[in-house]
Structures are given as structure tokens and as C-alpha cells.
Design a protein around this motif. Structure first.
Motif, PDB file in Angstrom:
ATOM      1  N   SER A   1       7.272  14.575  25.661  1.00  0.00           N
ATOM      2  CA  SER A   1       8.307  15.034  24.727  1.00  0.00           C
ATOM      3  C   SER A   1       7.987  14.577  23.307  1.00  0.00           C
ATOM      4  CB  SER A   1       9.681  14.505  25.140  1.00  0.00           C
ATOM      5  OG  SER A   1      10.070  15.064  26.379  1.00  0.00           O
ATOM      6  N   PHE A   2       8.162  15.474  22.345  1.00  0.00           N
ATOM      7  CA  PHE A   2       8.002  15.177  20.917  1.00  0.00           C
ATOM      8  C   PHE A   2       9.287  15.537  20.184  1.00  0.00           C
ATOM      9  CE2 PHE A   2       3.523  15.710  22.022  1.00  0.00           C
ATOM     10  CZ  PHE A   2       2.887  14.738  21.252  1.00  0.00           C
ATOM     11  N   ASP A   3       9.896  14.579  19.504  1.00  0.00           N
ATOM     12  CA  ASP A   3      10.951  14.906  18.565  1.00  0.00           C
ATOM     13  C   ASP A   3      10.339  15.485  17.295  1.00  0.00           C
ATOM     14  OD1 ASP A   3      12.955  13.996  20.241  1.00  0.00           O
ATOM     15  OD2 ASP A   3      12.923  11.959  19.399  1.00  0.00           O
ATOM     16  N   ALA A   4      11.125  16.172  16.507  1.00  0.00           N
ATOM     17  CA  ALA A   4      10.648  16.668  15.222  1.00  0.00           C
ATOM     18  C   ALA A   4      10.223  15.490  14.351  1.00  0.00           C
ATOM     19  CB  ALA A   4      11.736  17.468  14.523  1.00  0.00           C
ATOM     20  N   GLY A   5       9.008  15.553  13.818  1.00  0.00           N
ATOM     21  CA  GLY A   5       8.513  14.488  12.955  1.00  0.00           C
ATOM     22  C   GLY A   5       8.053  13.239  13.683  1.00  0.00           C
ATOM     23  N   GLU A   6       8.047  13.256  15.019  1.00  0.00           N
ATOM     24  CA  GLU A   6       7.663  12.059  15.773  1.00  0.00           C
ATOM     25  C   GLU A   6       6.150  11.878  15.800  1.00  0.00           C
ATOM     26  OE1 GLU A   6       8.331   9.943  20.170  1.00  0.00           O
ATOM     27  OE2 GLU A   6       8.923  12.036  19.848  1.00  0.00           O
TER      28      GLU A   6
ATOM     29  N   ASN B   1     -10.471   3.668  20.631  1.00  0.00           N
ATOM     30  CA  ASN B   1     -10.254   4.828  21.507  1.00  0.00           C
ATOM     31  C   ASN B   1      -8.790   5.266  21.524  1.00  0.00           C
ATOM     32  OD1 ASN B   1     -12.999   5.144  22.550  1.00  0.00           O
ATOM     33  ND2 ASN B   1     -12.626   3.196  23.595  1.00  0.00           N
ATOM     34  N   MET B   2      -8.196   5.317  20.313  1.00  0.00           N
ATOM     35  CA  MET B   2      -6.795   5.706  20.200  1.00  0.00           C
ATOM     36  C   MET B   2      -6.643   6.792  19.129  1.00  0.00           C
ATOM     37  SD  MET B   2      -5.404   3.695  22.436  1.00  0.00           S
ATOM     38  CE  MET B   2      -3.648   3.784  22.126  1.00  0.00           C
ATOM     39  N   VAL B   3      -5.656   7.682  19.355  1.00  0.00           N
ATOM     40  CA  VAL B   3      -5.388   8.786  18.443  1.00  0.00           C
ATOM     41  C   VAL B   3      -3.878   8.887  18.227  1.00  0.00           C
ATOM     42  CG1 VAL B   3      -5.510  11.283  18.105  1.00  0.00           C
ATOM     43  CG2 VAL B   3      -7.429  10.081  19.136  1.00  0.00           C
ATOM     44  N   GLU B   4      -3.475   9.018  16.980  1.00  0.00           N
ATOM     45  CA  GLU B   4      -2.064   9.252  16.651  1.00  0.00           C
ATOM     46  C   GLU B   4      -1.856  10.747  16.436  1.00  0.00           C
ATOM     47  OE1 GLU B   4       0.392   6.937  13.519  1.00  0.00           O
ATOM     48  OE2 GLU B   4      -0.202   8.808  12.515  1.00  0.00           O
ATOM     49  N   ILE B   5      -0.780  11.279  17.029  1.00  0.00           N
ATOM     50  CA  ILE B   5      -0.432  12.694  16.908  1.00  0.00           C
ATOM     51  C   ILE B   5       0.943  12.800  16.249  1.00  0.00           C
ATOM     52  CG2 ILE B   5       0.091  14.824  18.149  1.00  0.00           C
ATOM     53  CD1 ILE B   5      -2.817  14.163  18.278  1.00  0.00           C
TER      54      ILE B   5
ATOM     55  N   GLY C   1       0.990   4.949  15.135  1.00  0.00           N
ATOM     56  CA  GLY C   1       2.355   5.071  15.622  1.00  0.00           C
ATOM     57  C   GLY C   1       3.406   4.983  14.548  1.00  0.00           C
ATOM     58  N   ALA C   2       2.993   4.752  13.292  1.00  0.00           N
ATOM     59  CA  ALA C   2       3.950   4.636  12.183  1.00  0.00           C
ATOM     60  C   ALA C   2       3.356   5.320  10.957  1.00  0.00           C
ATOM     61  CB  ALA C   2       4.237   3.171  11.871  1.00  0.00           C
ATOM     62  N   PRO C   3       4.186   5.800  10.020  1.00  0.00           N
ATOM     63  CA  PRO C   3       3.644   6.404   8.797  1.00  0.00           C
ATOM     64  C   PRO C   3       2.796   5.402   8.023  1.00  0.00           C
ATOM     65  CG  PRO C   3       5.992   6.875   9.028  1.00  0.00           C
ATOM     66  CD  PRO C   3       5.657   5.853  10.071  1.00  0.00           C
ATOM     67  N   PHE C   4       1.752   5.902   7.363  1.00  0.00           N
ATOM     68  CA  PHE C   4       0.915   5.041   6.541  1.00  0.00           C
ATOM     69  C   PHE C   4       1.747   4.476   5.402  1.00  0.00           C
ATOM     70  CE2 PHE C   4      -1.803   4.350   2.853  1.00  0.00           C
ATOM     71  CZ  PHE C   4      -2.773   3.512   3.388  1.00  0.00           C
ATOM     72  N   MET C   5       1.595   3.175   5.157  1.00  0.00           N
ATOM     73  CA  MET C   5       2.370   2.507   4.118  1.00  0.00           C
ATOM     74  C   MET C   5       1.438   1.956   3.047  1.00  0.00           C
ATOM     75  SD  MET C   5       5.516   2.873   4.975  1.00  0.00           S
ATOM     76  CE  MET C   5       6.337   1.695   3.907  1.00  0.00           C
ATOM     77  N   THR C   6       1.793   2.191   1.771  1.00  0.00           N
ATOM     78  CA  THR C   6       1.046   1.651   0.649  1.00  0.00           C
ATOM     79  C   THR C   6       1.579   0.270   0.310  1.00  0.00           C
ATOM     80  OG1 THR C   6       0.520   3.818  -0.272  1.00  0.00           O
ATOM     81  CG2 THR C   6       0.482   1.975  -1.786  1.00  0.00           C
ATOM     82  N   ASN C   7       0.675  -0.681   0.174  1.00  0.00           N
ATOM     83  CA  ASN C   7       1.043  -2.051  -0.175  1.00  0.00           C
ATOM     84  C   ASN C   7       0.968  -2.201  -1.685  1.00  0.00           C
ATOM     85  OD1 ASN C   7       1.546  -4.806  -0.107  1.00  0.00           O
ATOM     86  ND2 ASN C   7      -0.581  -5.336   0.308  1.00  0.00           N
ATOM     87  N   ALA C   8       2.016  -1.772  -2.405  1.00  0.00           N
ATOM     88  CA  ALA C   8       1.967  -1.688  -3.858  1.00  0.00           C
ATOM     89  C   ALA C   8       2.201  -3.050  -4.516  1.00  0.00           C
ATOM     90  CB  ALA C   8       3.007  -0.692  -4.359  1.00  0.00           C
ATOM     91  N   GLY C   9       1.529  -3.233  -5.667  1.00  0.00           N
ATOM     92  CA  GLY C   9       1.840  -4.342  -6.565  1.00  0.00           C
ATOM     93  C   GLY C   9       1.467  -5.714  -6.082  1.00  0.00           C
ATOM     94  N   SER C  10       0.287  -5.878  -5.446  1.00  0.00           N
ATOM     95  CA  SER C  10      -0.053  -7.195  -4.920  1.00  0.00           C
ATOM     96  C   SER C  10      -1.325  -7.776  -5.519  1.00  0.00           C
ATOM     97  CB  SER C  10      -0.215  -7.109  -3.394  1.00  0.00           C
ATOM     98  OG  SER C  10      -1.221  -6.167  -3.054  1.00  0.00           O
ATOM     99  N   ILE C  11      -2.063  -7.010  -6.329  1.00  0.00           N
ATOM    100  CA  ILE C  11      -3.349  -7.445  -6.866  1.00  0.00           C
ATOM    101  C   ILE C  11      -3.269  -7.446  -8.393  1.00  0.00           C
ATOM    102  CG2 ILE C  11      -5.809  -6.853  -7.047  1.00  0.00           C
ATOM    103  CD1 ILE C  11      -5.474  -5.636  -4.215  1.00  0.00           C
ATOM    104  N   PRO C  12      -3.611  -8.556  -9.052  1.00  0.00           N
ATOM    105  CA  PRO C  12      -3.498  -8.625 -10.516  1.00  0.00           C
ATOM    106  C   PRO C  12      -4.419  -7.609 -11.199  1.00  0.00           C
ATOM    107  CG  PRO C  12      -3.768 -10.808  -9.566  1.00  0.00           C
ATOM    108  CD  PRO C  12      -4.043  -9.836  -8.470  1.00  0.00           C
ATOM    109  N   SER C  13      -3.932  -7.036 -12.298  1.00  0.00           N
ATOM    110  CA  SER C  13      -4.757  -6.152 -13.112  1.00  0.00           C
ATOM    111  C   SER C  13      -5.689  -6.983 -13.981  1.00  0.00           C
ATOM    112  CB  SER C  13      -3.879  -5.263 -13.995  1.00  0.00           C
ATOM    113  OG  SER C  13      -4.675  -4.463 -14.850  1.00  0.00           O
ATOM    114  N   SER C  14      -6.903  -6.484 -14.210  1.00  0.00           N
ATOM    115  CA  SER C  14      -7.891  -7.205 -15.003  1.00  0.00           C
ATOM    116  C   SER C  14      -8.096  -6.598 -16.383  1.00  0.00           C
ATOM    117  CB  SER C  14      -9.245  -7.228 -14.273  1.00  0.00           C
ATOM    118  OG  SER C  14      -9.125  -7.883 -13.034  1.00  0.00           O
TER     119      SER C  14
END
Length: 470
Positions: A74-79, A40-44, A170-183
Motif C-alpha cells: 500500500s502507498f499513501d499519496a506522497g508516501e 542494497n536499498m531503494v527509496e520509492i 524513507g524521509a524527504p531530503f533535508m538541507t542542513n542550512a547555516g552551519s559552516i562559516p563563510s570565508s
């Protein structure tokens, strides 16, 4: 309702009508960027300049209007800020942010989404009228409990949202790069996406790389668990996760991704197998069409050689670049078992001996084109690639279970399913265990007989190859 009454209904004092009007314009810059139905949460996100709300700005879901962004926020720009939304339905709901009441006015809807398959829920039809959603029946997949839905920060369609297994409210989405071996490797391998967290981009696999020259939010290659919003295994398989290649940029920009390069010890024929599902097609008339292509190394690095391109009529086998003079032939139309929304199994085979590349669809007879590689063509270093650049060629497709097999490794004894060096009882047991299957889990058994469903033909081939491998 008059403007004065509307202002009072949303918390604006009569003396603050001008300030309220300014606030409404600034609220139009707010976007719902992440939703947790089970929490029941929403990020704006505020995409405009800093401001403070002068009135309450309500959320609407299934005609529930209890939750608001309070006056004085109150909203800062980009907040990014997170708000509680009372009693969100976990599996099927609309959710819209309003600038003001009344709720039956399309112009008052700012942003939102519909998740879950039930049609015409709440204000979804009104949002469609406002141009903020495709239709009352359109929906994105519902996230499993504990996961969230994240907006790509561009577009107003279901594919512009994805399920996020690693919530980031509450934070930008982050990609978890380079953690899974290629097959993908020599002499063969299958790259599935089952171990990649939902929402992560393909760069989470070691050595896979994205080139994104678009404006933010227009191009992504993410792991998802739905096709057209429907969650479940790919038909005929146990696969539950795949890539969504979401190329929403019609401009002539470089949108690509590559697999880890594969090195063979010598020139060898090979076969790539992969599954595609077109969710949208490029508009007709695009000069350069999106492609899944095999690249080989030449004097200027990795360069296109051959592959499959897609247009508004279907798919074509192509030779291009370092592979020889440009050539194309039809591979499949968008109809029946190969229509939009259908999973299609494509085999792309390269024969240096015959100097041709061929492709087959769902086990049908292949089509082929001659190849004439450039003098600088490097046959032993290659990779799998999506290329989406070119004017007017935006599209969305799903891609699953990408595999390669070099013929020098697998062709001499395709019915040795256990890798024992001979065909015998263990291989027979393996084949019988796959009887009637079309699953990728039985991929090796398909090669013993060359079919896409295990049956009598495969059994006859296995018995005909009984004994030591040549």
C-alpha cells in the motif's frame, strides 16, 4: 506474450485483469528517489493518489530481476517506502523500476538511473528509447560507500541526481542550512566547499542564500564531487568539492543565490577570482542570459553592477544595472581550453581609478569595459551572485573556489607570501615549494608575478621586491 499471460507472470489472477490494469497506471506514478548501492536499498516515492499494488512490480539492474515491490503493498499519496534490492553493484549499474513484464519493452519501464561510467549496461539503452535517460552512455557519479544517490524529483538526466553524504532513506531530503562559516570578507578571502557535506545546498554556508521561484526540483545549488559524472580533484588543484548550479527552469522566474555581503571600510579596487565549468549552456536566442555577477548596494538594495554572462557561444564580460549603461564584450568562446566540460579560471577586476571593469581567462590578457556607476551606487557593500531568471535560459554549471582580494590589502606587497611585512627567505621558500604549480593552494604566489603557473617570472618578481614592504 498475451495480456493474460503477462498478468499471470506478474502475479495477477485471471479474475483481476481490470484491477491489474488500474494498478499498472498507478505504478506509473512511482519514482526511485534515493538509492544506496552499498546498502542494497531503494527509496520509492508515490507521486500520485493512494493505491495498493495488485501484482509484483520488479526492479531490474544488470539483467537481475530478483527484487520486486510485492503485490499488496500500500502507498499513501506522497508516501516514501524503502525496499531491498538484491546484489546491487556498488560502483557501476543501471537500476529501473518496471510496471510489468516483459523486460524488453520500453513502455514497461517506469523510472530509474545509470551510475558509473560503463556504457550500455543492462537496460540503459532501452530506458533511453523510453525517454527516461539521455543515452546508453550517459551516467551519474557513483556514490562512495555509505552514501546514497538522490533524485532532484525533476528530470531524467545524470545531473538530476546527486550524491548524498547524509543518507535519508524513507524521509524527504533535508538541507542542513547555516552551519559552516563563510570565508568571504574584507580584506580578502577564499570560499571553497571542501567542508560542506556532499548534497547539501549552498545555504549550508552562513549568510549564503538561495531564491528559488521554480516548481520543486527545477533549481538547486548543491555541493558535488563530480564533473560530467567523473569524480576526482579539479585539474591542477587539490579541490574535490564544488557547487553544481542546476537551473532547469526555462521560464521567466527568479532563480538566484547570493554570498554573504562583504563590507569594505572605504572605496577600494578589488579582484574576484573563481573557477567555472559549463556542463550545459542556455539555448540560443534567450533574451536574458544566466550571469555570475557582482552586486553593489543602491537605493533599492543590492543590484547588479558587472560580471560574466553565459550563452550558447561562450562567456561575455558585462556591465549592467547600477554599474552603468548596459555593455557587453566577448570573454571566451566554447572551444579548446574553454570548451564545455573544461574548468576555466576567471579573474574579474574593478578599478575605480580607471573607471573600468576587466576580466581575464586562465591568465590570458584581459578584456575591459568602462563603468559609470549610478549616483546611488554604494562602493563599500557588495556580494557575489548567480542570476538565472529570463525566458529560455536554463543551464547547468559548476563553480569552485570563489575569492576576493581588495587591492588596498594585497597590492602594495604581493610577494610577501608569509605576511611578515617584508620579502625574504621565507617567501622564497614558499614560492619554490609551489614551483610549477597551478593549484589554488598556491593562490597567493600567483600574485607575485601575475601568472597562473609558478615559475621563473614569479621568482624574478620576488627577487626584484626583496626587502621591506613599502
Amino acid at each position: 506474450m498475451s495480456s493474460i499471460a503477462r498478468s499471470l507472470a506478474t502475479g495477477c489472477a485471471l479474475s483481476g485483469l481490470l484491477a491489474c490494469s488500474t494498478t499498472y497506471a498507478q505504478v506509473a506514478n512511482l519514482r526511485i528517489t534515493e538509492v544506496s548501492p552499498s546498502g542494497n536499498m531503494v527509496e520509492i516515492l508515490n507521486t500520485g493518489p493512494a493505491f495498493t499494488t495488485g501484482s509484483n512490480h520488479p526492479f531490474c539492474h544488470r539483467f537481475n530481476y530478483q527484487s520486486v515491490i510485492p503485490s499488496g503493498t500500500s502507498f499513501d499519496a506522497g508516501e516514501r517506502r524503502v525496499f531491498a534490492v538484491t546484489s546491487l553493484n556498488n560502483t557501476d549499474s543501471d537500476l529501473w523500476l518496471y510496471s510489468q513484464t516483459p523486460f524488453n519493452q520500453a513502455a514497461n519501464i517506469v523510472h530509474g538511473l545509470k551510475y558509473g561510467p560503463q556504457a550500455n549496461v543492462g537496460r540503459t539503452g532501452l530506458a533511453s528509447t523510453a525517454g527516461l535517460w539521455p543515452s546508453g552512455a550517459a551516467f551519474t557519479a557513483s556514490p562512495p560507500a555509505g552514501m546514497t544517490l538522490v533524485w532532484e524529483e525533476f528530470g531524467f538526466t545524470p545531473v538530476d541526481w546527486f550524491t548524498n553524504e547524509l543518507p535519508s532513506l524513507g524521509a524527504p531530503f533535508m538541507t542542513n542550512a547555516g552551519s559552516i562559516p563563510s570565508s568571504l570578507e574584507y580584506p580578502g578571502g577564499l570560499q571553497d566547499f571542501e567542508s560542506v557535506p556532499l548534497g547539501q545546498e549552498v545555504e549550508a554556508i552562513d549568510g549564503w542564500f538561495i531564491v528559488n521561484s521554480s516548481d520543486p526540483g527545477r533549481f538547486s545549488v548543491r555541493v558535488v564531487n563530480d564533473a560530467q559524472g567523473v569524480v576526482g580533484p579539479r585539474p591542477g588543484s587539490t579541490s574535490t568539492r564544488w557547487l553544481r548550479i542546476r537551473d532547469r527552469d526555462p521560464g521567466d522566474v527568479q532563480n538566484r543565490f547570493y554570498s554573504l555581503p562583504i563590507v569594505a571600510p572605504a572605496e577600494e579596487d578589488y579582484t574576484w577570482t573563481f573557477y567555472v565549468n559549463l556542463e550545459t549552456t542556455p539555448p540560443g536566442g534567450s533574451a536574458v542570459k544566466p550571469r555570475l555577477t557582482i552586486q553593489h548596494v543602491g537605493d533599492s538594495g543590492f543590484t547588479n553592477a558587472w560580471g560574466v554572462e553565459f550563452d550558447d557561444a561562450g562567456a561575455n564580460l558585462v556591465v549592467t544595472g547600477i554599474g552603468g549603461p548596459d555593455a557587453s564584450t566577448s570573454l571566451y568562446p566554447l572551444s579548446g581550453a574553454t570548451a564545455i566540460g573544461q574548468w576555466v579560471r576567471i579573474e574579474l577586476a574593478l578599478s575605480f581609478g580607471a573607471m573600468e571593469v576587466s576580466a581575464s581567462v586562465n591568465g590570458d590578457s584581459p578584456v575591459s569595459l568602462p563603468i559609470d556607476p549610478d549616483p546611488d551606487f554604494g562602493p563599500t557593500l557588495l556580494r557575489f551572485c548567480y542570476r538565472g531568471e529570463g525566458m529560455g535560459n536554463e543551464m547547468v554549471m559548476l563553480l569552485d573556489d570563489v575569492s576576493i582580494e581588495f587591492n588596498g590589502a594585497g597590492a602594495p606587497c604581493p610577494c610577501d607570501l608569509t605576511g611578515s611585512g617584508s620579502v625574504g627567505g621565507g617567501d622564497l621558500a614558499t614560492l619554490l615549494g609551489c614551483w610549477g604549480s597551478t593549484s589554488s593552494a598556491c593562490e597567493s604566489a600567483f600574485d607575485c608575478g601575475g601568472t597562473t603557473m609558478i615559475g621563473a617570472s614569479n621568482l624574478a618578481t620576488l627577487l626584484g621586491n626583496w626587502g621591506p614592504c613599502p
